[in-house]
Design a protein around this motif. Structure first.
Motif, PDB file in Angstrom:
ATOM      1  N   TYR A  11      18.588  19.474 -33.567  1.00 19.29           N
ATOM      2  CA  TYR A  11      18.023  18.912 -32.419  1.00 19.29           C
ATOM      3  C   TYR A  11      16.854  18.160 -32.380  1.00 19.29           C
ATOM      4  N   ARG A  12      16.654  17.380 -31.345  1.00 20.22           N
ATOM      5  CA  ARG A  12      15.613  16.597 -31.017  1.00 20.22           C
ATOM      6  C   ARG A  12      15.208  16.917 -29.588  1.00 20.22           C
ATOM      7  N   LEU A  13      13.804  17.617 -29.182  1.00 20.27           N
ATOM      8  CA  LEU A  13      13.154  18.038 -28.066  1.00 20.27           C
ATOM      9  C   LEU A  13      12.995  16.486 -27.235  1.00 20.27           C
ATOM     10  N   GLU A  14      13.532  16.465 -26.172  1.00 16.62           N
ATOM     11  CA  GLU A  14      13.180  15.207 -25.429  1.00 16.62           C
ATOM     12  C   GLU A  14      12.374  15.635 -24.152  1.00 16.62           C
ATOM     13  N   ARG A  15      11.080  15.397 -24.192  1.00 19.47           N
ATOM     14  CA  ARG A  15      10.187  15.840 -23.163  1.00 19.47           C
ATOM     15  C   ARG A  15      10.067  14.795 -22.169  1.00 19.47           C
ATOM     16  N   LEU A  16      10.174  15.111 -20.850  1.00 20.04           N
ATOM     17  CA  LEU A  16       9.975  14.478 -19.798  1.00 20.04           C
ATOM     18  C   LEU A  16       8.666  13.786 -19.719  1.00 20.04           C
ATOM     19  N   PRO A  17       8.588  12.633 -18.839  1.00 17.21           N
ATOM     20  CA  PRO A  17       7.206  12.079 -18.850  1.00 17.21           C
ATOM     21  C   PRO A  17       6.196  13.201 -18.127  1.00 17.21           C
ATOM     22  N   SER A  18       6.498  14.004 -17.264  1.00 18.54           N
ATOM     23  CA  SER A  18       5.671  15.068 -16.834  1.00 18.54           C
ATOM     24  C   SER A  18       5.249  15.900 -17.947  1.00 18.54           C
ATOM     25  N   GLN A  19       6.039  16.095 -19.196  1.00 15.22           N
ATOM     26  CA  GLN A  19       5.850  17.082 -19.933  1.00 15.22           C
ATOM     27  C   GLN A  19       5.136  16.425 -21.211  1.00 15.22           C
ATOM     28  N   GLN A  20       4.344  15.087 -21.023  1.00 17.72           N
ATOM     29  CA  GLN A  20       3.559  14.614 -22.035  1.00 17.72           C
ATOM     30  C   GLN A  20       2.434  15.109 -22.062  1.00 17.72           C
ATOM     31  N   LEU A  21       1.757  15.664 -20.896  1.00 16.35           N
ATOM     32  CA  LEU A  21       0.393  16.039 -21.221  1.00 16.35           C
ATOM     33  C   LEU A  21       0.226  17.202 -22.213  1.00 16.35           C
ATOM     34  N   PRO A  22      -1.215  16.989 -22.676  1.00 22.86           N
ATOM     35  CA  PRO A  22      -1.238  18.084 -23.813  1.00 22.86           C
ATOM     36  C   PRO A  22      -1.384  19.564 -23.101  1.00 22.86           C
ATOM     37  N   SER A  23      -1.550  19.829 -21.871  1.00 20.99           N
ATOM     38  CA  SER A  23      -1.355  21.106 -21.504  1.00 20.99           C
ATOM     39  C   SER A  23      -0.026  21.923 -21.659  1.00 20.99           C
ATOM     40  N   PHE A  24       0.989  20.901 -21.842  1.00 20.90           N
ATOM     41  CA  PHE A  24       2.513  21.440 -21.974  1.00 20.90           C
ATOM     42  C   PHE A  24       2.578  21.713 -23.432  1.00 20.90           C
ATOM     43  N   ALA A  25       2.098  21.341 -24.192  1.00 23.78           N
ATOM     44  CA  ALA A  25       2.200  21.513 -25.633  1.00 23.78           C
ATOM     45  C   ALA A  25       2.543  22.868 -25.967  1.00 23.78           C
ATOM     46  N   PRO A  26       1.703  23.986 -25.761  1.00 21.28           N
ATOM     47  CA  PRO A  26       1.984  25.200 -25.905  1.00 21.28           C
ATOM     48  C   PRO A  26       3.431  25.621 -25.369  1.00 21.28           C
ATOM     49  N   ILE A  27       3.728  25.097 -24.276  1.00 25.18           N
ATOM     50  CA  ILE A  27       5.026  25.754 -23.703  1.00 25.18           C
ATOM     51  C   ILE A  27       6.378  24.963 -24.596  1.00 25.18           C
ATOM     52  N   ALA A  28       5.933  23.948 -24.952  1.00 27.59           N
ATOM     53  CA  ALA A  28       7.099  23.195 -25.844  1.00 27.59           C
ATOM     54  C   ALA A  28       6.936  23.932 -27.304  1.00 27.59           C
ATOM     55  N   ALA A  29       6.020  24.268 -27.514  1.00 25.14           N
ATOM     56  CA  ALA A  29       6.142  25.313 -28.953  1.00 25.14           C
ATOM     57  C   ALA A  29       6.786  26.402 -28.874  1.00 25.14           C
ATOM     58  N   LEU A  30       6.573  27.219 -27.720  1.00 32.76           N
ATOM     59  CA  LEU A  30       7.388  28.339 -27.366  1.00 32.76           C
ATOM     60  C   LEU A  30       8.814  27.914 -27.263  1.00 32.76           C
ATOM     61  N   ALA A  31       9.274  26.844 -26.724  1.00 25.59           N
ATOM     62  CA  ALA A  31      10.731  26.644 -26.711  1.00 25.59           C
ATOM     63  C   ALA A  31      11.360  26.307 -28.044  1.00 25.59           C
ATOM     64  N   GLU A  32      10.515  25.430 -28.912  1.00 26.84           N
ATOM     65  CA  GLU A  32      10.934  25.227 -30.329  1.00 26.84           C
ATOM     66  C   GLU A  32      11.159  26.628 -30.959  1.00 26.84           C
ATOM     67  N   GLN A  33      10.278  27.398 -31.011  1.00 25.00           N
ATOM     68  CA  GLN A  33      10.358  28.774 -31.586  1.00 25.00           C
ATOM     69  C   GLN A  33      11.635  29.668 -31.156  1.00 25.00           C
ATOM     70  N   ALA A  34      11.807  29.470 -29.928  1.00 26.19           N
ATOM     71  CA  ALA A  34      13.146  30.142 -29.570  1.00 26.19           C
ATOM     72  C   ALA A  34      14.276  29.481 -29.828  1.00 26.19           C
ATOM     73  N   LEU A  35      14.250  28.036 -30.188  1.00 21.95           N
ATOM     74  CA  LEU A  35      15.405  27.290 -30.540  1.00 21.95           C
ATOM     75  C   LEU A  35      15.885  27.829 -31.939  1.00 21.95           C
ATOM     76  N   ALA A  36      14.622  27.806 -32.650  1.00 20.16           N
ATOM     77  CA  ALA A  36      14.678  28.116 -34.032  1.00 20.16           C
ATOM     78  C   ALA A  36      15.286  29.670 -34.264  1.00 20.16           C
ATOM     79  N   ARG A  37      14.821  30.415 -33.389  1.00 18.87           N
ATOM     80  CA  ARG A  37      15.457  31.946 -33.437  1.00 18.87           C
ATOM     81  C   ARG A  37      16.956  31.671 -33.218  1.00 18.87           C
ATOM     82  N   ALA A  38      17.290  30.834 -32.584  1.00 19.16           N
ATOM     83  CA  ALA A  38      18.799  30.764 -32.068  1.00 19.16           C
ATOM     84  C   ALA A  38      19.789  30.099 -33.099  1.00 19.16           C
ATOM     85  N   GLY A  39      18.703  29.657 -34.098  1.00 21.27           N
ATOM     86  CA  GLY A  39      19.741  29.070 -35.194  1.00 21.27           C
ATOM     87  C   GLY A  39      19.583  27.390 -35.306  1.00 21.27           C
TER      88      GLY A  39
END
Length: 204
Positions: free
Chosen positions: A45-73
């Motif tokens: 997969y490729r994670l497509e972050r919206l313009p409002s999600q490009q801020l550095p403060s959103f990076a930890p949230i995106a990392a949590l999502a990627e970890q969950a996606l990895a656990r899902a296979g």
């Protein structure tokens, strides 16, 4: 001791007991919709972050999502994705009606026990208000959503969301648990809404 004080004492005791025994459990109300018959091959997969999600403060949230996606296979592969993934998060405080007011919003003494008073209000972290005779601690509502599209056809093949409400101070780690809850059963989740209960990881 009045009924009001007794109820407050019992509630305070329950909250203190919950803080001291075992891991905190996050109860996620999950709804998922899938057209996938099996895990895609390749499961990339490729994670497509919206313009409002490009801020550095959103990076930890995106990392949590990627970890969950990895656990899902699923494996992140920006160059050769089989799925295009978009995520969403939301944090709101939901005020509650005072269960000890002489006349609750639904009529009668002590009416509307733990009922909602109004809609969603405010955004951000932290508590709004505190314990008081007529100011119950608001419910903190956290929600996540995940949408997956086929990278070739752009067709949505998976849609899921998870919502959690409680009276505790909002903790960003809850989002990671909710992403796991939202992906519970992937790629063929149980039909209809369900509750998924997962422990909140201990903080270092």
């Amino acid at each position: 001791m009045t009924r009001r004080w007794l109820a407050l004492l019992l509630l305070g005791t329950a909250l203190l007991a919950g803080c001291s025994t075992g891991p905190r459990i996050v109860e996620g109300q999950v709804q998922s919709f899938s057209t996938l018959a099996a895990l895609p091959a390749p499961a990339t997969y490729r994670l497509e972050r919206l313009p409002s999600q490009q801020l550095p403060s959103f990076a930890p949230i995106a990392a949590l999502a990627e970890q969950a996606l990895a656990r899902a296979g699923l494996t992140r592969d920006d160059a050769n994705p089989r799925l295009l993934v978009q995520i969403g998060v939301q944090a709101d405080a939901v005020p509650r009606a005072d269960p000890f007011a002489p006349y609750g919003p639904y009529g009668g003494p002590y009416g509307g026990l733990w009922g909602f008073g109004g809609g969603w209000h405010g955004r951000g972290w932290g508590l709004h208000g505190g314990w008081g005779f007529y100011a119950p601690t608001p419910l903190h509502r956290r929600a996540v959503s995940i949408t997956m599209r086929d990278a070739t056809s752009q067709t949505v093949v998976y849609e899921t969301s998870a919502v959690h409400e409680d009276v505790w101070v909002s903790d960003p780690a809850v989002y990671g648990v909710l992403f796991d809850a939202a992906l519970n059963g992937f790629p063929k989740p149980p039909p209809g809404g369900r509750e998924v209960r997962l422990p909140l990881p201990a903080q270092p």
